[in-house]
Design a protein around this motif. Structure first.
Motif, PDB file in Angstrom:
ATOM      1  N   ALA A   1       7.969  10.760  12.057  1.00 22.32           N
ATOM      2  CA  ALA A   1       9.028   9.858  11.573  1.00 22.32           C
ATOM      3  C   ALA A   1       8.942   8.500  12.270  1.00 22.32           C
ATOM      4  N   HIS A   2       8.599   8.495  13.570  1.00 25.41           N
ATOM      5  CA  HIS A   2       8.442   7.208  14.275  1.00 25.41           C
ATOM      6  C   HIS A   2       7.313   6.396  13.638  1.00 25.41           C
ATOM      7  N   VAL A   3       6.225   7.077  13.281  1.00 26.84           N
ATOM      8  CA  VAL A   3       5.091   6.364  12.681  1.00 26.84           C
ATOM      9  C   VAL A   3       5.522   5.766  11.354  1.00 26.84           C
ATOM     10  N   LEU A   4       6.233   6.570  10.578  1.00 22.96           N
ATOM     11  CA  LEU A   4       6.683   6.119   9.253  1.00 22.96           C
ATOM     12  C   LEU A   4       7.566   4.874   9.393  1.00 22.96           C
ATOM     13  N   GLU A   5       8.448   4.917  10.395  1.00 21.91           N
ATOM     14  CA  GLU A   5       9.356   3.803  10.657  1.00 21.91           C
ATOM     15  C   GLU A   5       8.567   2.493  10.867  1.00 21.91           C
ATOM     16  N   ASP A   6       7.460   2.583  11.593  1.00 19.87           N
ATOM     17  CA  ASP A   6       6.695   1.372  11.937  1.00 19.87           C
ATOM     18  C   ASP A   6       5.635   1.015  10.896  1.00 19.87           C
ATOM     19  N   LEU A   7       4.982   2.019  10.303  1.00 21.91           N
ATOM     20  CA  LEU A   7       3.737   1.726   9.573  1.00 21.91           C
ATOM     21  C   LEU A   7       3.759   2.097   8.093  1.00 21.91           C
ATOM     22  N   ASN A   8       4.921   2.497   7.575  1.00 18.04           N
ATOM     23  CA  ASN A   8       4.985   2.838   6.152  1.00 18.04           C
ATOM     24  C   ASN A   8       4.551   1.632   5.308  1.00 18.04           C
ATOM     25  N   GLY A   9       3.635   1.872   4.388  1.00 17.88           N
ATOM     26  CA  GLY A   9       3.145   0.795   3.531  1.00 17.88           C
ATOM     27  C   GLY A   9       1.999   0.003   4.143  1.00 17.88           C
ATOM     28  N   LYS A  10       1.690   0.286   5.428  1.00 17.87           N
ATOM     29  CA  LYS A  10       0.627  -0.483   6.104  1.00 17.87           C
ATOM     30  C   LYS A  10      -0.613   0.348   6.385  1.00 17.87           C
ATOM     31  N   VAL A  11      -0.527   1.662   6.205  1.00 12.89           N
ATOM     32  CA  VAL A  11      -1.680   2.534   6.477  1.00 12.89           C
ATOM     33  C   VAL A  11      -1.882   3.484   5.304  1.00 12.89           C
TER      34      VAL A  11
ATOM     35  N   MET B   1       0.856  -1.204   0.000  1.00 13.97           N
ATOM     36  CA  MET B   1       0.000   0.000   0.000  1.00 13.97           C
ATOM     37  C   MET B   1       0.886   1.247   0.000  1.00 13.97           C
ATOM     38  N   ASN B   2       0.470   2.234  -0.764  1.00 14.94           N
ATOM     39  CA  ASN B   2       1.205   3.489  -0.798  1.00 14.94           C
ATOM     40  C   ASN B   2       0.714   4.389   0.339  1.00 14.94           C
ATOM     41  N   THR B   3       1.597   4.724   1.266  1.00 18.01           N
ATOM     42  CA  THR B   3       1.203   5.544   2.420  1.00 18.01           C
ATOM     43  C   THR B   3       1.414   7.024   2.105  1.00 18.01           C
ATOM     44  N   LYS B   4       0.343   7.803   2.178  1.00 16.48           N
ATOM     45  CA  LYS B   4       0.472   9.255   1.953  1.00 16.48           C
ATOM     46  C   LYS B   4       1.059   9.918   3.184  1.00 16.48           C
ATOM     47  N   TYR B   5       1.967  10.845   2.998  1.00 13.00           N
ATOM     48  CA  TYR B   5       2.569  11.542   4.139  1.00 13.00           C
ATOM     49  C   TYR B   5       2.275  13.029   4.004  1.00 13.00           C
ATOM     50  N   TRP B   6       1.424  13.546   4.906  1.00 13.46           N
ATOM     51  CA  TRP B   6       1.062  14.956   4.833  1.00 13.46           C
ATOM     52  C   TRP B   6       1.718  15.721   5.973  1.00 13.46           C
ATOM     53  N   LYS B   7       2.405  16.808   5.663  1.00 13.45           N
ATOM     54  CA  LYS B   7       2.937  17.706   6.711  1.00 13.45           C
ATOM     55  C   LYS B   7       1.875  18.762   7.003  1.00 13.45           C
ATOM     56  N   VAL B   8       1.634  19.010   8.272  1.00 13.73           N
ATOM     57  CA  VAL B   8       0.660  20.037   8.630  1.00 13.73           C
ATOM     58  C   VAL B   8       1.302  21.022   9.595  1.00 13.73           C
ATOM     59  N   ASP B   9       1.081  22.290   9.346  1.00 15.52           N
ATOM     60  CA  ASP B   9       1.578  23.315  10.256  1.00 15.52           C
ATOM     61  C   ASP B   9       0.499  23.565  11.312  1.00 15.52           C
ATOM     62  N   ASN B  10       0.786  23.105  12.549  1.00 17.51           N
ATOM     63  CA  ASN B  10      -0.218  23.217  13.628  1.00 17.51           C
ATOM     64  C   ASN B  10      -0.645  24.622  13.949  1.00 17.51           C
TER      65      ASN B  10
ATOM     66  N   GLY C   1      -2.481   6.760   5.342  1.00 16.30           N
ATOM     67  CA  GLY C   1      -1.851   8.067   5.431  1.00 16.30           C
ATOM     68  C   GLY C   1      -1.305   8.372   6.810  1.00 16.30           C
ATOM     69  N   ILE C   2      -0.391   9.344   6.839  1.00 16.88           N
ATOM     70  CA  ILE C   2       0.180   9.816   8.104  1.00 16.88           C
ATOM     71  C   ILE C   2       0.144  11.339   8.072  1.00 16.88           C
ATOM     72  N   LEU C   3      -0.529  11.935   9.056  1.00 16.47           N
ATOM     73  CA  LEU C   3      -0.546  13.391   9.184  1.00 16.47           C
ATOM     74  C   LEU C   3       0.571  13.769  10.147  1.00 16.47           C
ATOM     75  N   ASP C   4       1.581  14.465   9.649  1.00 20.41           N
ATOM     76  CA  ASP C   4       2.703  14.843  10.503  1.00 20.41           C
ATOM     77  C   ASP C   4       2.483  16.258  11.018  1.00 20.41           C
ATOM     78  N   GLY C   5       2.151  16.355  12.298  1.00 22.81           N
ATOM     79  CA  GLY C   5       1.950  17.669  12.921  1.00 22.81           C
ATOM     80  C   GLY C   5       3.056  17.988  13.906  1.00 22.81           C
ATOM     81  N   GLY C   6       4.248  17.433  13.683  1.00 24.83           N
ATOM     82  CA  GLY C   6       5.380  17.712  14.579  1.00 24.83           C
ATOM     83  C   GLY C   6       5.380  16.796  15.792  1.00 24.83           C
ATOM     84  N   ALA C   7       6.302  17.079  16.721  1.00 29.64           N
ATOM     85  CA  ALA C   7       6.447  16.233  17.904  1.00 29.64           C
ATOM     86  C   ALA C   7       5.266  16.450  18.844  1.00 29.64           C
TER      87      ALA C   7
END
Ligand code: AMP
Ligand code: MG
Length: 347
Positions: free
Chosen positions: A162-172, A1-10, A174-180
């Motif tokens: 990045a931690h999420v990507l490390e574990d779940l890339n290709g398995k979900v 599965m192709n996991t979408k990675y979205w950066k969001v500015d909180n 999408g990932i919304l990256d809103g920083g730490a």
């Protein structure tokens, strides 16, 4: 599965209208699963009304199916759809701590929500996260969202995208990256379904904070007595573990030094988990500071990142200092004890 990675500015206003947030919300409506930042750790969200979506959460994480999920909402009115009643204690806690890191267990209305999400229990765990991105997604999709931590089951919970990507890339989807994330440990879980409320899992809100609002609360016996069965199904599993065996050291620095020396002499690459105050004082191969002992909230916030960093550093064994079992220290010690598989070395 192709996991979408979205950066969001909180920090931007009107997150609900942001294309990344809207797309994540569309995915959720289509029963896909998406990782979302919350103030505690990243959550892996899916439609809590859908067996299909909830099945995908369990599958992506490799989570045991008897471990129920926390349902996330953006508005207290959403509760009425799936909760039988709201006890006074719960209403007071919601008023004081929502949105925030407190999960409340209610009696569940029959025939609502996916049975998989609640692992067939008659109760349901609910919280309202205090994070602009999580709230925007929840408001936009208008669904109750089941969301456990967005890590592979058993590993340290993710506190960055990045931690999420490390574990779940290709398995979900999408990932919304809103920083730490901020708090860094999961929510406190409290059971308000009968009599005096019981804390089943210590977390971001301390027992003292809860007691200041509703008076007496108990800690689940299983938190202190390892032989008794936990009322929170997930509490029985090993969790949060780094790759190398971790030992908690209950004793002086000299004692910890002697353990390090012994293992180094055996040719092992030794790690020590300490805090900024002591980081220069150890002779181990990898010495990592996890926040400041003088401010335990910084320790909570850095805990999972530090455990993951030991994996990156490639150590054979880790010795960790212990922390006072009070305030947020209760959550820190609960997670560390689990990460260590309850191995404690006493001087
Ligand atoms: P996680 O989502 O990985 O942070 O884990 C959720 C925690 O909440 C686990 O320890 C679950 O066992 C617990 N939990 C969820 N639903 C219930 C429930 N109905 N009763 C008791 N504990 C629950
Ligand atoms: Mg978890």
């Amino acid at each position: 599965m192709n996991t979408k990675y979205w950066k969001v500015d909180n920090s931007v206003g009107n997150l609900e209208e942001y294309p990344q947030v809207l797309e994540a919300s569309e995915f959720l409506k289509k029963n896909e699963v998406v990782a979302i930042p919350t103030e505690t750790v990243y959550g892996l969200g899916g439609n809590a009304e859908s067996d299909e979506a909830v099945g995908k959460i369990f599958q992506a994480k490799g989570r045991p199916s008897d471990n129920p999920l926390i349902i996330h909402i953006a508005d207290k009115n959403q509760l009425n759809a799936f909760v039988k009643s709201i006890p006074d204690s719960a209403a007071q806690l919601m008023g004081a701590f929502w949105p925030g890191p407190l999960t409340i267990i209610f009696q569940k209305k029959d025939g609502t929500l996916s049975e998989k999400a609640t692992a067939g229990l008659e109760t349901v765990a609910v919280r309202m996260p205090n994070h602009p991105v999580a709230l925007a997604v929840l408001k936009s999709c208008q669904l109750p969202i089941a969301a456990p931590s967005a890590n592979t089951s058993g590993k340290p919970s993710p506190t960055t995208g990045a931690h999420v990507l490390e574990d779940l890339n290709g398995k979900v989807a999408g990932i919304l990256d809103g920083g730490a994330t901020g708090v860094g440990v999961e929510s406190t879980v409290i059971d308000c379904t009968e009599g005096i409320p019981v804390i089943l899992r210590p977390g971001g809100i301390t027992k003292e904070q809860v007691e200041a609002v509703i008076g007496e609360v108990r800690m689940d016996k299983a938190l202190t007595d390892l032989a008794s069965a936990p009322k929170s199904p997930g509490m029985k599993y090993q969790h949060y573990a780094p790759n190398a065996p971790l030992y908690l050291v209950n004793g002086s620095k000299l004692f910890l030094d002697s353990l390090v020396a012994e293992k180094k002499a055996e040719g092992l690459r030794v790690g020590v988990l300490t805090t900024e105050e002591q980081v220069g004082a150890y002779e181990a191969d990898v010495v990592l500071a996890c926040g400041y002992r003088s401010d335990l909230e910084t320790v909570a916030s850095r805990l999972y990142q530090t455990l993951r960093s030991f994996n990156d550093a490639g150590v054979d064994i880790i010795f960790s200092e212990m922390f006072p079992n009070e305030g947020v220290g209760q959550a820190i010690m609960n997670r560390l004890e689990k990460a260590a598989g309850h191995r404690v070395l006493v001087e």
